[in-house]
Design a protein around this motif. Structure first.
Motif, PDB file in Angstrom:
ATOM      1  N   ASP A   2     106.891  75.744 -18.332  1.00  0.00           N
ATOM      2  CA  ASP A   2     106.617  74.402 -17.848  1.00  0.00           C
ATOM      3  C   ASP A   2     107.525  74.095 -16.676  1.00  0.00           C
ATOM      4  O   ASP A   2     108.750  74.132 -16.788  1.00  0.00           O
ATOM      5  N   THR A   3     106.914  73.792 -15.527  1.00  0.00           N
ATOM      6  CA  THR A   3     107.693  73.510 -14.319  1.00  0.00           C
ATOM      7  C   THR A   3     107.663  72.031 -13.964  1.00  0.00           C
ATOM      8  O   THR A   3     108.093  71.642 -12.887  1.00  0.00           O
ATOM      9  N   THR A   4     107.151  71.184 -14.862  1.00  0.00           N
ATOM     10  CA  THR A   4     107.064  69.766 -14.576  1.00  0.00           C
ATOM     11  C   THR A   4     108.459  69.158 -14.417  1.00  0.00           C
ATOM     12  O   THR A   4     109.383  69.455 -15.169  1.00  0.00           O
ATOM     13  N   SER A   5     108.588  68.273 -13.427  1.00  0.00           N
ATOM     14  CA  SER A   5     109.831  67.530 -13.184  1.00  0.00           C
ATOM     15  C   SER A   5     111.014  68.446 -12.891  1.00  0.00           C
ATOM     16  O   SER A   5     112.147  68.126 -13.236  1.00  0.00           O
ATOM     17  N   LYS A   6     110.780  69.569 -12.275  1.00  0.00           N
ATOM     18  CA  LYS A   6     111.852  70.476 -11.873  1.00  0.00           C
ATOM     19  C   LYS A   6     112.135  70.317 -10.380  1.00  0.00           C
ATOM     20  O   LYS A   6     111.233  70.066  -9.575  1.00  0.00           O
ATOM     21  N   TRP A   7     113.379  70.487 -10.018  1.00  0.00           N
ATOM     22  CA  TRP A   7     113.801  70.403  -8.629  1.00  0.00           C
ATOM     23  C   TRP A   7     114.330  71.764  -8.161  1.00  0.00           C
ATOM     24  O   TRP A   7     114.894  72.513  -8.941  1.00  0.00           O
ATOM     25  N   GLN A   8     114.120  72.032  -6.847  1.00  0.00           N
ATOM     26  CA  GLN A   8     114.683  73.226  -6.233  1.00  0.00           C
ATOM     27  C   GLN A   8     115.305  72.847  -4.893  1.00  0.00           C
ATOM     28  O   GLN A   8     114.762  72.001  -4.167  1.00  0.00           O
ATOM     29  N   ARG A  51     110.226  69.305  -5.058  1.00  0.00           N
ATOM     30  CA  ARG A  51     109.940  68.673  -6.344  1.00  0.00           C
ATOM     31  C   ARG A  51     108.678  69.332  -6.914  1.00  0.00           C
ATOM     32  O   ARG A  51     107.601  69.255  -6.320  1.00  0.00           O
ATOM     33  N   SER A  58     103.441  70.890  -5.728  1.00  0.00           N
ATOM     34  CA  SER A  58     104.832  70.614  -5.387  1.00  0.00           C
ATOM     35  C   SER A  58     104.886  69.887  -4.051  1.00  0.00           C
ATOM     36  O   SER A  58     103.941  69.938  -3.248  1.00  0.00           O
ATOM     37  N   LYS A 268     119.518  80.904 -12.366  1.00  0.00           N
ATOM     38  CA  LYS A 268     119.069  79.691 -11.691  1.00  0.00           C
ATOM     39  C   LYS A 268     119.217  79.755 -10.174  1.00  0.00           C
ATOM     40  O   LYS A 268     118.780  78.848  -9.466  1.00  0.00           O
ATOM     41  N   ARG A 318     117.583  76.386  -8.542  1.00  0.00           N
ATOM     42  CA  ARG A 318     116.644  75.666  -9.403  1.00  0.00           C
ATOM     43  C   ARG A 318     117.435  74.799 -10.381  1.00  0.00           C
ATOM     44  O   ARG A 318     118.353  75.275 -11.041  1.00  0.00           O
ATOM     45  N   PHE A 319     117.063  73.523 -10.436  1.00  0.00           N
ATOM     46  CA  PHE A 319     117.772  72.573 -11.298  1.00  0.00           C
ATOM     47  C   PHE A 319     116.953  72.312 -12.579  1.00  0.00           C
ATOM     48  O   PHE A 319     115.750  72.366 -12.561  1.00  0.00           O
TER      49      PHE A 319
END
Length: 319
Positions: A2-8, A51, A58, A268, A318-319
């Motif tokens: 799941d990559t939802t609401s992930k920041w890079q 985002r 994204s 990360k 990746r956060f």
């Protein structure tokens, strides 16, 4: 995953020194022999914040910070080799990306489409002093090559593709095009002096707002935490824009490079280095060149300085 609401966060550092002059594909080697070549040192740090909305979509914000130095003789009445500079924020870009295929169902290969907006946030009339006599300087706009922005609001199109033949071997391709509809930005090319009749006639007295294009293709070989890459890169500043006029001063051309690279991945963070090495350099005939050729009956084609290689070093977090 799941990559939802992930920041890079992507931080790319790009540096090159351009000094080899070309007219078409012919190198003007006498410029270095006479020590009259123009030397540019150009550094850009691109900060890209991504985002990830979900597995497919994204958005991205790109902020470039530039530091440039240009040394020449002819811009300073051949009194000596002096420098002009520029420093600051360049043109900011916003983009939206989407994978054409569902990444969850198609993990081995996919195509990503990106559509963006480039804003004229970078100065396109950056000023510095030019030597007129041994004791006199004149304030004027620095050369187009070291201006922080181009003064145009542009639209960007990107295509990014990959296919994995095995866990350790894959191929990639990237396409980027910036369309700048604005024709000229009004910045003088005369370094603070009055424009000559010939530059007014061919339109080179003001700076053009050119399109830009980049194409990459190659393969990756993964070995443990390392990814070794080898590809071909073509960077182009077209003679004619896709939309809008193409008059004004620009140095159109392209550079085709071999592009080796290496990436090291952590859980990360990934760090990388890519160094395109020039194979073909071509300064093509610009619109003012063509106008001058038509007016005088004498074939005219200006020159441009190119680098031997470009250094790209950066990291993705990746956060």
């Amino acid at each position: 995953m799941d990559t939802t609401s992930k920041w890079q966060l992507s931080v790319n550092n790009r540096y090159f020194k351009s000094f080899r002059h070309f007219i078409g594909t012919d190198e003007q080697k006498q410029r270095q022999t006479l020590q009259s070549e123009v030397i540019n040192h150009q550094y850009t740090m691109d900060l890209g914040l991504y985002r990830l909305l979900n597995a497919r979509w994204s958005v991205m914000l790109d902020l470039p910070i530039e530091s440039n130095t240009r040394s020449s003789l002819y811009e300073h009445n051949n009194l000596g080799r002096f420098q002009t500079h520029s420093f600051g924020v360049g043109d900011i870009r916003l983009a939206v990306y989407s994978w054409v295929l569902n990444p969850v169902k198609m993990p081995k290969g996919n195509v990503q489409v990106g559509l963006g907006l480039k804003l004229p946030t970078g100065s396109y009339n950056y000023l510095d002093y030019f030597h007129i006599t041994d004791s006199t300087k004149r304030l004027g706009a620095v050369d187009q090559s070291i201006q922080l922005g181009d003064g145009g609001t542009g639209v960007t199109l990107e295509l990014n593709a990959f296919y994995s033949f095995s866990p350790g071997f894959s191929v990639y391709g990237n396409f980027y095009y910036l369309s700048n509809p604005r024709e000229v930005n009004g910045t003088s090319t005369t370094r603070g002096a009055a424009a000559s009749a010939s530059t007014i006639k061919n339109g080179s007295d003001v700076m053009s707002v050119p399109d830009q294009m980049m194409v990459r293709a190659g393969f990756n070989l993964a070995v443990h935490h390392f990814i070794f890459s080898l590809g071909v890169r073509d960077e182009c500043l077209p003679v004619h824009d896709l939309v809008g006029g193409s008059e004004g001063f620009r140095r159109p051309g392209y550079i085709i490079s071999a592009e080796p690279g290496v990436t090291y991945t952590f859980s990360k963070v990934s760090v990388y280095a890519f160094v395109p090495v020039a194979l073909v350099r071509n300064r093509t005939q610009s619109v003012p060149d063509k106008i001058t050729t038509g007016l005088t009956g004498v074939y005219t084609q200006g020159d441009a300085a190119f680098a031997d290689y470009v250094v790209n070093i950066g990291m993705n977090i990746r956060f």
